[in-house]
Design an enzyme around this catalytic site. Sequence first.
Site, short mmCIF file in Angstrom:
data_model
loop_
_atom_site.label_atom_id
_atom_site.label_comp_id
_atom_site.label_asym_id
_atom_site.label_seq_id
_atom_site.Cartn_x
_atom_site.Cartn_y
_atom_site.Cartn_z
N ARG A 83 18.93 -17.59 -8.05
CA ARG A 83 17.93 -16.48 -7.65
C ARG A 83 16.60 -17.05 -7.58
O ARG A 83 15.76 -16.33 -6.96
CB ARG A 83 17.99 -15.38 -8.74
N TYR B 58 -3.52 -1.86 3.28
CA TYR B 58 -2.11 -1.70 3.57
C TYR B 58 -1.55 -0.42 3.35
O TYR B 58 -1.52 0.20 2.15
CB TYR B 58 -1.20 -2.60 3.51
N LYS C 15 4.74 -11.72 8.81
CA LYS C 15 3.76 -11.69 9.98
C LYS C 15 3.66 -13.13 10.51
O LYS C 15 4.45 -13.53 11.23
CB LYS C 15 2.38 -10.87 9.52
N ASP D 255 -4.93 -8.72 -0.42
CA ASP D 255 -3.72 -9.07 0.64
C ASP D 255 -4.39 -9.92 1.49
O ASP D 255 -5.26 -9.44 2.31
CB ASP D 255 -3.42 -7.55 1.16
C1 LIG Z 1 3.02 -5.93 7.09
C2 LIG Z 1 2.08 -5.84 6.19
C3 LIG Z 1 2.59 -6.00 4.63
C4 LIG Z 1 3.97 -5.67 4.29
O1 LIG Z 1 4.83 -6.72 4.71
P1 LIG Z 1 6.50 -6.58 4.71
O2 LIG Z 1 6.85 -8.15 4.80
O3 LIG Z 1 6.44 -5.69 5.82
O4 LIG Z 1 6.78 -5.62 3.44
C5 LIG Z 1 1.69 -6.17 3.64
N1 LIG Z 1 0.33 -6.25 3.93
C6 LIG Z 1 -0.31 -6.02 5.09
C7 LIG Z 1 -1.67 -6.08 5.57
C8 LIG Z 1 0.73 -6.02 6.35
O5 LIG Z 1 0.22 -5.77 7.75
#
Ligand SMILES: *Cc1c(COP(=O)(O)O)cnc(C)c1O
Length: 399
Positions: A64, A117, A214, A189
């Site tokens: 894990r 987000y 992303k 973030d």
């Molecule tokens: C897409 C995104 C997330 C979440 O990512 P996932 O992998 O889709 O859960 C978090 N923060 C930002 C700024 C994002 O654009």
Amino acid sequence: MSSESSIHTRLQHLGTAPCDAQHPVAPVGLPSIRTSTVRFNTVEDLEKTYRRKNGGERLVTYGRMGMETHAALEDVFCALEGGQRAFLASSGLGAISMALLSLLSAGDHLLAADCVYGPVYHLSNTVLGRMGIEATFTSAKDVQALAKHVKPNTKILYVEAPGSLLMEMLDMPALAAFAKEHGLILVTDNTWGSGYAYQPLALGADVSIVAGTKYVAGHSDLMLGAVIANDPALIKTIDTNQYAMGFSVSADDAWLAIRGVRTLPVRMQQHARNALDVCQWLAQQPAVRQIFHPAWPDDAGHVLWKRDCTGSNGLLSVALDMSPAQVRAFVNALTLFGIGYSWGGYESLVQWVDTGFLRNHAYFGKLADTAVQVVRLHIGLEAVEDVIADLQQAMQKAL
Ligand SMILES: *Cc1c(COP(=O)(O)O)cnc(C)c1O
């Protein structure tokens, strides 16, 4: 390769298979090591591994936690973000949950920027609320104005810069100073910067979170998140709690992310160039009211972007003098832009943003009183003249 080498260099050499006296013939890339079970040769080997693991080493006793493939990806996130330790989650939102659930307890208060987000609001309204964690979402643009929202039980200041949807730049060093003064953990973030265009830990943030889904992965083909930190006490807390909660990432996804991240710098530079060209075109369109993209000189966050960022990306939002019917026709008429929520892959995407949601954002400002519509564009790696031609024909159809 030293840790002083450019990130461009490090991303080509991290996560490669060893080629040395012990492995005189070796592949370039690490394999995807898929395993659930880890075997020990003797009981003594098992005991020794646990002793060293309990002493803080990243040693695996069960699949894990991830094998070498995962460890290499953790190294990549540490290099990108300038962190000591990275913890992987199966999505970006999973990484946000990991950080918040590791660091917050019942009775704590979370102070969050209103530009974060969207699903973080949902996390707060559901799981965190149910766990007795109260949250305040407010503008973090004016750092000192946050003081009136700090309570004796405020534990975390949670931000995102540039913010989702309107790309609002925040003053990260000032937020870090504020967090320090009030004894808060500054969690941010950093999906927008993904460690290449922006490094919040170096600007004073305590914890950085990246949706690897992303730009790190970069190919719209996997889900991944990471939590990165420097402070040993914070690392220990996150380590204990993420282990308790069972976060885990598929070896194949980790492997794909390593493959994708090799080209992160060249991709992001090209996305950024294309996005600026699109801004240039948008700025000449009568239907365009405002462009939200911090690398664009007219953006309200441009000065902060210049001071704190080392690059940009393909993401921008634009406020349009259009009716809902017109913006619907515009989005439907686009042929190179997929209609979708994500971004950071090679392809162009468009999202019609819910202006009802934006009206809660202080940054929406004067626009909130007018009938504008907002679309977020992710400018992909297509030839930018084709992208602009597509936007042009769609706008002609809509108006
Ligand atoms: C897409 C995104 C997330 C979440 O990512 P996932 O992998 O889709 O859960 C978090 N923060 C930002 C700024 C994002 O654009």
